[in-house]
Enzyme design. Structure first.
Site, PDB file in Angstrom:
ATOM      1  N   GLY A  56      64.957  13.454  12.262  1.00 44.85           N
ATOM      2  CA  GLY A  56      65.359  14.185  10.973  1.00 44.85           C
ATOM      3  C   GLY A  56      66.308  13.251  10.197  1.00 44.85           C
ATOM      4  N   ILE A  59      67.177   5.912  14.163  1.00 49.04           N
ATOM      5  CA  ILE A  59      66.475   4.575  13.518  1.00 49.04           C
ATOM      6  C   ILE A  59      67.696   3.758  12.799  1.00 49.04           C
ATOM      7  CG2 ILE A  59      65.123   4.113  11.387  1.00 49.04           C
ATOM      8  CD1 ILE A  59      63.634   6.677  12.196  1.00 49.04           C
ATOM      9  N   HIS A  92      72.870  17.966   8.825  1.00 46.47           N
ATOM     10  CA  HIS A  92      73.459  16.971   9.231  1.00 46.47           C
ATOM     11  C   HIS A  92      75.074  16.767   8.966  1.00 46.47           C
ATOM     12  CE1 HIS A  92      69.321  15.027   9.263  1.00 46.47           C
ATOM     13  NE2 HIS A  92      69.244  15.508  10.467  1.00 46.47           N
ATOM     14  N   ARG A 151      76.173  23.931  18.106  1.00 46.98           N
ATOM     15  CA  ARG A 151      75.611  23.440  16.850  1.00 46.98           C
ATOM     16  C   ARG A 151      74.733  24.611  16.330  1.00 46.98           C
ATOM     17  NH1 ARG A 151      70.547  20.836  15.694  1.00 46.98           N
ATOM     18  NH2 ARG A 151      70.494  20.110  13.417  1.00 46.98           N
ATOM     19  N   ARG A 153      58.490  15.399   9.137  1.00 44.51           N
ATOM     20  CA  ARG A 153      58.363  15.934   7.770  1.00 44.51           C
ATOM     21  C   ARG A 153      58.341  15.368   6.813  1.00 44.51           C
ATOM     22  NH1 ARG A 153      64.649  18.378   9.281  1.00 44.51           N
ATOM     23  NH2 ARG A 153      63.985  17.900  11.475  1.00 44.51           N
ATOM     24  N   LYS A 173      70.302  20.606  24.423  1.00 51.38           N
ATOM     25  CA  LYS A 173      71.240  19.338  24.744  1.00 51.38           C
ATOM     26  C   LYS A 173      72.577  19.785  25.212  1.00 51.38           C
ATOM     27  CE  LYS A 173      69.190  16.107  21.455  1.00 51.38           C
ATOM     28  NZ  LYS A 173      69.404  15.610  20.251  1.00 51.38           N
ATOM     29  N   LEU A 178      69.562   8.370   9.719  1.00 47.98           N
ATOM     30  CA  LEU A 178      68.113   8.094   9.813  1.00 47.98           C
ATOM     31  C   LEU A 178      67.547   8.148  11.432  1.00 47.98           C
ATOM     32  CD1 LEU A 178      67.857   4.989   7.518  1.00 47.98           C
ATOM     33  CD2 LEU A 178      67.829   7.454   6.989  1.00 47.98           C
ATOM     34  N   GLY A 179      66.984   9.560  11.574  1.00 52.63           N
ATOM     35  CA  GLY A 179      66.529   9.809  12.935  1.00 52.63           C
ATOM     36  C   GLY A 179      65.141  10.396  12.779  1.00 52.63           C
ATOM     37  N   ASN A 211      69.332   1.534  15.243  1.00 51.35           N
ATOM     38  CA  ASN A 211      68.582   0.458  16.054  1.00 51.35           C
ATOM     39  C   ASN A 211      67.536  -0.365  15.387  1.00 51.35           C
ATOM     40  OD1 ASN A 211      69.878   1.366  18.947  1.00 51.35           O
ATOM     41  ND2 ASN A 211      69.155   3.071  18.215  1.00 51.35           N
ATOM     42  N   GLU A 246      77.615  14.011  17.199  1.00 55.40           N
ATOM     43  CA  GLU A 246      77.723  15.289  16.633  1.00 55.40           C
ATOM     44  C   GLU A 246      78.317  16.285  17.675  1.00 55.40           C
ATOM     45  OE1 GLU A 246      73.891  15.928  13.965  1.00 55.40           O
ATOM     46  OE2 GLU A 246      73.492  15.305  15.789  1.00 55.40           O
ATOM     47  N   ASN A 288      73.434  22.393  22.286  1.00 57.80           N
ATOM     48  CA  ASN A 288      72.801  22.210  20.985  1.00 57.80           C
ATOM     49  C   ASN A 288      71.354  22.511  21.294  1.00 57.80           C
ATOM     50  OD1 ASN A 288      71.396  21.208  18.797  1.00 57.80           O
ATOM     51  ND2 ASN A 288      72.371  19.148  18.565  1.00 57.80           N
TER      52      ASN A 288
END
Length: 399
Positions: free
Chosen positions: A217, A334, A186, A98, A246, A20, A214-215, A337, A384, A13
C-alpha cells in the site's frame, strides 16, 4: 495502572488474511519492544513467524493439516498459547488495535466499549475491504482477554488537521456532510515518522516534510509543523499513486465505462482495481519490486517507470500544498529498501532542490541527499506497531 513499568502492551493489526502482533514492555519512558510477528495466509496456508526485539526467530511454523487456524479468532488463539509460554505470568495490561477508518468523529485513539464498537461497525461501508477485519481482531481479542482494556488507533486520525479545501471533493455540499470526503490513510506511519524526525532535529520537525510511504500500500503526505496538510489517498485507500495491486488514481469515467460499456459488475471492477492492478497488473510479474526488477521485461520496466513518474509527480504536488519542502522522507518496504526505484523517483526533482548521492542511496543510508543539496532526503524505518503501543499506553495511563 502502575507508572513505574511492569506488564505488557499487546498490539494487533488484523488484515484480510493476516494477523500481525507485537509485544511491548510498559516502561516509565514509554513502550519498549519485546517481540513481534504475524500469522499470514489465514484460511489458506497459514504461516506463523515470531521474532524477539533483536530479530532472532522465536517461532516459524507452517500448517499442512486439519489443525491450521481457519480464521482470525483461531489465529489469535495460536498467538495466545505462544504468549502464555513466553510471558511466564507477566500481565497483559492493554491491547492496542490498528483500525483503518475513524470516520469524521474519531481523531484520536479510543478506549473500546460497546458503544465504540457500534460506531466502528457503522463505518464499515467507508472501508469494506479493511474495517471488518480490524473489528474481527478486536472481537477475537476481547474473547481471549476478557476484561483487558482495548484501544483503537485510527489510520485516518492523523489527517484530521487538513483544511476543508484539502478534504473536500467538488461535489454538492450534501455529500461532504454525508461523509464523502478525503480521509487519507497510513496516518499511524506518518505520525511516527513526523515524531521521529522532530526528535532527531526539532527545527526540521517543525518544518515542511513530504513523506513517501511506499509499500504494497503506498501514499504520500505533506506535513507542516508536525500536522498533516495534504495526502494522496482520499475517500478510500484506493486513491493516489499506484500500489502493489491497487490502481491508485483513475478517471471515474473509466469505471463508468467498465460497467456500462464493458459489462463488468461492480464486484469485478472492485477486484480489478484493488487486486489486479498497480505494479502487479502493469508488470504481469508481481507486486514485489525485487521480482519486477529481476524480470527485466519491457512490461516490468514500464511498470517501474510509471510508478516512479506518479510518485515524482505527487512529490511536487505535496510540496506545493505546503509552500515548499525541507525534507523528503522515504519509508515502508519499497521506500526503505528499493534504492533503484528511489533513484528513478528523484531523477528530475533537482528543480525542487532534491539531488541524491548515488553511493549513499545504494547503501540505503539514513540520509541519501547529495552534499550541499537544498533539500534533505532521508530514509527511515516506520513503526506503526510502536506508535499504536505508545498511544495505548498513554491512554491507559491517562485513565
Amino acid at each position: 495502572m502502575p507508572a513505574d513499568g511492569g506488564g505488557l502492551v499487546l498490539v494487533l493489526n488484523a488484515g484480510s488474511s493476516s494477523l500481525k502482533f507485537a509485544g511491548f514492555a510498559a516502561m516509565p519512558e514509554g513502550p519498549e519492544p519485546r517481540f513481534g510477528g504475524q500469522v499470514e495466509g489465514i484460511g489458506a496456508a497459514p504461516h506463523l513467524v515470531a521474532r524477539n526485539a533483536a530479530g532472532e526467530v522465536l517461532a516459524d511454523h507452517r500448517w499442512d493439516g486439519g489443525d491450521a487456524p481457519a480464521n482470525h479468532a483461531e489465529a489469535l488463539g495460536v498467538i495466545v498459547r505462544g504468549l502464555d509460554q513466553a510471558l511466564q505470568g507477566e500481565a497483559i495490561l492493554a491491547i492496542g488495535h490498528r483500525v483503518v477508518h475513524g470516520g469524521t468523529d474519531f481523531a484520536a485513539p479510543l478506549r473500546i466499549d460497546d458503544a465504540a464498537m457500534a460506531a466502528l461497525d457503522r463505518l464499515v461501508p467507508l472501508a469494506p475491504l479493511h474495517q471488518p477485519h480490524n473489528l474481527v481482531g478486536i472481537r477475537a481479542a476481547a474473547a481471549h482477554f476478557p476484561g483487558v482494556p482495548q484501544v483503537a488507533c485510527f489510520d485516518t486520525a492523523f489527517h484530521r488537521t487538513q483544511s476543508w479545501a484539502a478534504e473536500t471533493y467538488a461535489l454538492p455540499p450534501r455529500f461532504y456532510d454525508q461523509g464523502i470526503r478525503r480521509y487519507g490513510f497510513h496516518g499511524l506511519s506518518y505520525e511516527y515518522i513526523s515524531r521521529r524526525i522532530a526528535a532527531e532535529d526539532a527545527a526540521l520537525g517543525a518544518g515542511r516534510l513530504v513523506v513517501a510511504h511506499l509499500g504494497n500500500g503506498a501514499s504520500l503526505c505533506a506535513i507542516e509543523g508536525g500536522r498533516s496538510r495534504a495526502s494522496t489517498m482520499g475517500f478510500t485507500a484506493l486513491d493516489g499513486i499506484p500500489m502493489g495491486t491497487r490502481s491508485g488514481q483513475i478517471d471515474p469515467g473509466v469505471v463508468l465505462h467498465m460497467i456500462d460499456a464493458l459489462g463488468m459488475t461492480t464486484a469485478e471492477v472492485t477486484r480489478l482495481l484493488y487486486n489486479g492492478s498497480g505494479l502487479k497488473g502493469l508488470s504481469g510479474v508481481s507486486q514485489d519490486v525485487r521480482q519486477i526488477e529481476a524480470a527485466g521485461t519491457e512490461a516490468a520496466g514500464r511498470a517501474l517507470e510509471h510508478f516512479a513518474f506518479r510518485v515524482r509527480r505527487e512529490i511536487g504536488a505535496m510540496a506545493a500544498s505546503i509552500g515548499g519542502i525541507d525534507a523528503l522522507v522515504f519509508t515502508a518496504g519499497i521506500g526503505e529498501n528499493a534504492h533503484g526505484l528511489r533513484a528513478r523517483i528523484c531523477a528530475g526533482l533537482e528543480f525542487l532542490g532534491i539531488t541524491l548521492d548515488p553511493a549513499r542511496n545504494a547503501a540505503n543510508a539514513a540520509e541519501i541527499s547529495a552534499a550541499g543539496a537544498a533539500v534533505r532526503v532521508l530514509v527511515r524505518r516506520t513503526d506503526e506497531e510502536g506508535m499504536i503501543a505508545r498511544h495505548t499506553l498513554d491512554l491507559l495511563r491517562a485513565g
